[in-house]
Design a protein around this motif. Structure first.
Motif, short mmCIF file in Angstrom:
data_model
loop_
_atom_site.label_atom_id
_atom_site.label_comp_id
_atom_site.label_asym_id
_atom_site.label_seq_id
_atom_site.Cartn_x
_atom_site.Cartn_y
_atom_site.Cartn_z
N ALA A 12 9.71 11.54 -10.06
CA ALA A 12 9.31 11.72 -11.46
C ALA A 12 10.51 11.39 -12.35
O ALA A 12 11.63 11.76 -12.03
CB ALA A 12 8.85 13.16 -11.68
N GLY A 13 10.27 10.71 -13.41
CA GLY A 13 11.37 10.41 -14.33
C GLY A 13 11.97 9.04 -14.11
O GLY A 13 12.80 8.59 -14.89
N ARG A 14 11.60 8.37 -13.03
CA ARG A 14 12.08 6.99 -12.85
C ARG A 14 10.88 6.06 -12.85
O ARG A 14 10.05 6.12 -11.93
CB ARG A 14 12.85 6.86 -11.52
N LYS A 15 10.83 5.22 -13.85
CA LYS A 15 9.64 4.35 -13.99
C LYS A 15 9.54 3.35 -12.85
O LYS A 15 8.46 2.90 -12.50
CB LYS A 15 9.71 3.59 -15.32
N ASP A 16 10.67 3.00 -12.25
CA ASP A 16 10.64 1.98 -11.19
C ASP A 16 10.42 2.58 -9.80
O ASP A 16 10.42 1.86 -8.82
CB ASP A 16 11.93 1.15 -11.22
N TRP A 17 10.26 3.89 -9.70
CA TRP A 17 9.99 4.53 -8.41
C TRP A 17 8.60 5.15 -8.44
O TRP A 17 8.21 5.79 -9.41
CB TRP A 17 11.01 5.64 -8.12
N THR A 18 7.87 4.99 -7.32
CA THR A 18 6.50 5.49 -7.25
C THR A 18 6.29 6.18 -5.90
O THR A 18 6.74 5.67 -4.88
CB THR A 18 5.50 4.31 -7.35
N ALA A 19 5.58 7.29 -5.94
CA ALA A 19 5.12 7.92 -4.70
C ALA A 19 3.81 7.25 -4.34
O ALA A 19 2.87 7.28 -5.14
CB ALA A 19 4.92 9.41 -4.92
N SER A 20 3.74 6.64 -3.20
CA SER A 20 2.51 5.92 -2.83
C SER A 20 1.73 6.70 -1.76
O SER A 20 2.26 6.98 -0.69
CB SER A 20 2.85 4.53 -2.28
N PRO A 21 0.46 6.99 -2.04
CA PRO A 21 -0.37 7.71 -1.05
C PRO A 21 -1.07 6.77 -0.07
O PRO A 21 -1.98 7.20 0.62
CB PRO A 21 -1.38 8.43 -1.94
N VAL A 22 -0.62 5.53 0.01
CA VAL A 22 -1.37 4.55 0.80
C VAL A 22 -1.55 4.99 2.26
O VAL A 22 -2.64 4.84 2.83
CB VAL A 22 -0.71 3.13 0.68
N GLU A 23 -0.53 5.57 2.87
CA GLU A 23 -0.67 5.96 4.29
C GLU A 23 -1.45 7.26 4.41
O GLU A 23 -2.21 7.46 5.35
CB GLU A 23 0.72 6.07 4.94
N ILE A 24 -1.23 8.15 3.46
CA ILE A 24 -1.91 9.45 3.53
C ILE A 24 -3.41 9.26 3.33
O ILE A 24 -4.23 9.88 4.01
CB ILE A 24 -1.29 10.41 2.50
N ARG A 25 -3.78 8.36 2.41
CA ARG A 25 -5.20 8.08 2.20
C ARG A 25 -5.83 7.44 3.42
O ARG A 25 -6.97 7.72 3.77
CB ARG A 25 -5.37 7.12 1.04
N ALA A 26 -5.07 6.57 4.08
CA ALA A 26 -5.62 5.90 5.26
C ALA A 26 -5.80 6.91 6.39
O ALA A 26 -6.72 6.80 7.20
CB ALA A 26 -4.69 4.77 5.70
N GLY A 27 -4.95 7.93 6.43
CA GLY A 27 -5.04 8.98 7.45
C GLY A 27 -4.64 8.48 8.83
O GLY A 27 -4.30 7.30 9.00
N GLY A 28 -4.65 9.38 9.79
CA GLY A 28 -4.31 9.01 11.18
C GLY A 28 -2.85 8.64 11.32
O GLY A 28 -2.03 8.92 10.44
N THR A 29 -2.53 8.00 12.44
CA THR A 29 -1.15 7.57 12.68
C THR A 29 -0.83 6.41 11.74
O THR A 29 -1.64 5.49 11.59
CB THR A 29 -0.98 7.15 14.14
N SER A 30 0.34 6.47 11.10
CA SER A 30 0.69 5.46 10.09
C SER A 30 1.52 4.36 10.73
O SER A 30 2.65 4.60 11.14
CB SER A 30 1.49 6.12 8.97
N PHE A 31 0.95 3.18 10.80
CA PHE A 31 1.69 2.04 11.33
C PHE A 31 2.11 1.16 10.16
O PHE A 31 1.27 0.78 9.33
CB PHE A 31 0.83 1.25 12.33
N SER A 32 3.38 0.81 10.12
CA SER A 32 3.91 0.06 8.97
C SER A 32 3.16 -1.25 8.76
O SER A 32 2.97 -1.68 7.63
CB SER A 32 5.40 -0.21 9.16
N ILE A 33 2.74 -1.89 9.86
CA ILE A 33 2.08 -3.20 9.70
C ILE A 33 0.82 -3.04 8.84
O ILE A 33 0.53 -3.89 7.99
CB ILE A 33 1.79 -3.88 11.06
N ARG A 34 0.07 -1.96 9.06
CA ARG A 34 -1.16 -1.76 8.26
C ARG A 34 -0.80 -1.50 6.80
O ARG A 34 -1.46 -1.97 5.89
CB ARG A 34 -1.96 -0.57 8.81
#
Ligand code: ATP
Length: 239
Positions: free
Chosen positions: A68-90
């Motif tokens: 929070a407070g840095r416009k160029d940094w973002t928390a991305s829920p992409v892996e959490i939304r996908a669920g399961g084991t998170s593989f970087s390639i996906r």
């Protein structure tokens, strides 16, 4: 903008996110002229799944507080939304679809990168984005690069201090090695301190320390269920 947007994925378990991650992101962002860094907490990390891992929603909330407070940094829920084991390639594939024209980078500490050959579809991972591998206390760049073997030697570039990085340096599959003045901090040590009730001042942002206290994370007894407002929001996450 005349050049492609430079977006870096900073993947991790972030259990919890700490000052070492943030310092690395600051240095890498400045050195590579990154426009944006996406901090991507894993849903279930393939290499670091363990009993007592904090809930994904808690780890994600802490990342949001930290950026929070840095416009160029973002928390991305992409892996959490996908669920399961998170593989970087996906994750890379998903983000590539989302940012078709961007130049994608992946930030990894030398300890994580030296295991690259155990990552799912690691050769495609290396081909799909430009890696920036940083030092970390106890993990030097030599071992990280050696693990790759000779076939990949030609792709590796050490970023020397004071030498500018140009667009022409961003050949596909390139791996940049960057020596940084990394903090001797780890999530493991922070969890241990929290368990002992010690102060986390200077180790995590104060909002993260307050969150850990309020949710009683990393105490001996398991944390209570995540309240509904702590779950990742479905919209408007990527700034
Ligand atoms: P743990 O102690 O639970 O293993 P960690 O501190 O290594 O956790 P992760 O979330 O697993 O944290 O790390 C995510 C990424 O950040 C990895 O690429 C890791 O190498 C890098 N990283 C972690 N701590 C530091 C640090 N102090 N300095 C630079 N990079 C770091």
């Amino acid at each position: 903008m005349s050049r492609p947007e430079r977006i870096a994925i900073f993947g991790g378990t972030f259990d919890p996110i700490h000052a070492g991650h943030l310092r690395s992101a600051r240095i890498v962002g400045r050195r590579l002229g990154l426009d944006r860094i996406l901090f991507v907490p894993a849903s279930i990390p393939p290499h670091k799944a363990r009993p007592g891992l904090a809930a994904a929603a808690d780890r994600y909330r802490m990342v949001r507080l930290a950026v929070a407070g840095r416009k160029d940094w973002t928390a991305s829920p992409v892996e959490i939304r996908a669920g399961g084991t998170s593989f970087s390639i996906r994750t890379i594939e998903r983000l590539r679809r989302r940012y078709p024209r961007a130049r994608l980078f992946f930030i990894a500490g030398a300890d994580a990168f030296r295991e690259i050959k155990t990552w799912r579809e690691w050769e495609r991972v290396l081909q799909s984005c430009l890696f920036i591998v940083t030092t970390r206390p106890g993990a030097g760049l030599d071992a990280a690069a050696k693990g790759l073997g000779r076939a990949y030697g030609g792709r590796v570039r050490t970023l020397r201090p004071g030498v500018a990085v140009r667009e022409a340096d961003f050949a596909p599959g390139r791996i940049f090695l960057l020596k940084i003045d990394a903090l001797p901090v780890s999530s493991t040590a922070i969890r241990e301190k929290a368990r002992r009730g010690e102060s986390l001042r200077g180790l995590v942002p104060s909002a993260v320390a307050a969150y850990i206290r309020s949710r009683k994370l990393y105490e001996a007894s398991p944390a209570s269920p995540v309240p509904p407002q702590s779950a990742p929001r479905r919209h408007g996450i990527h700034r």
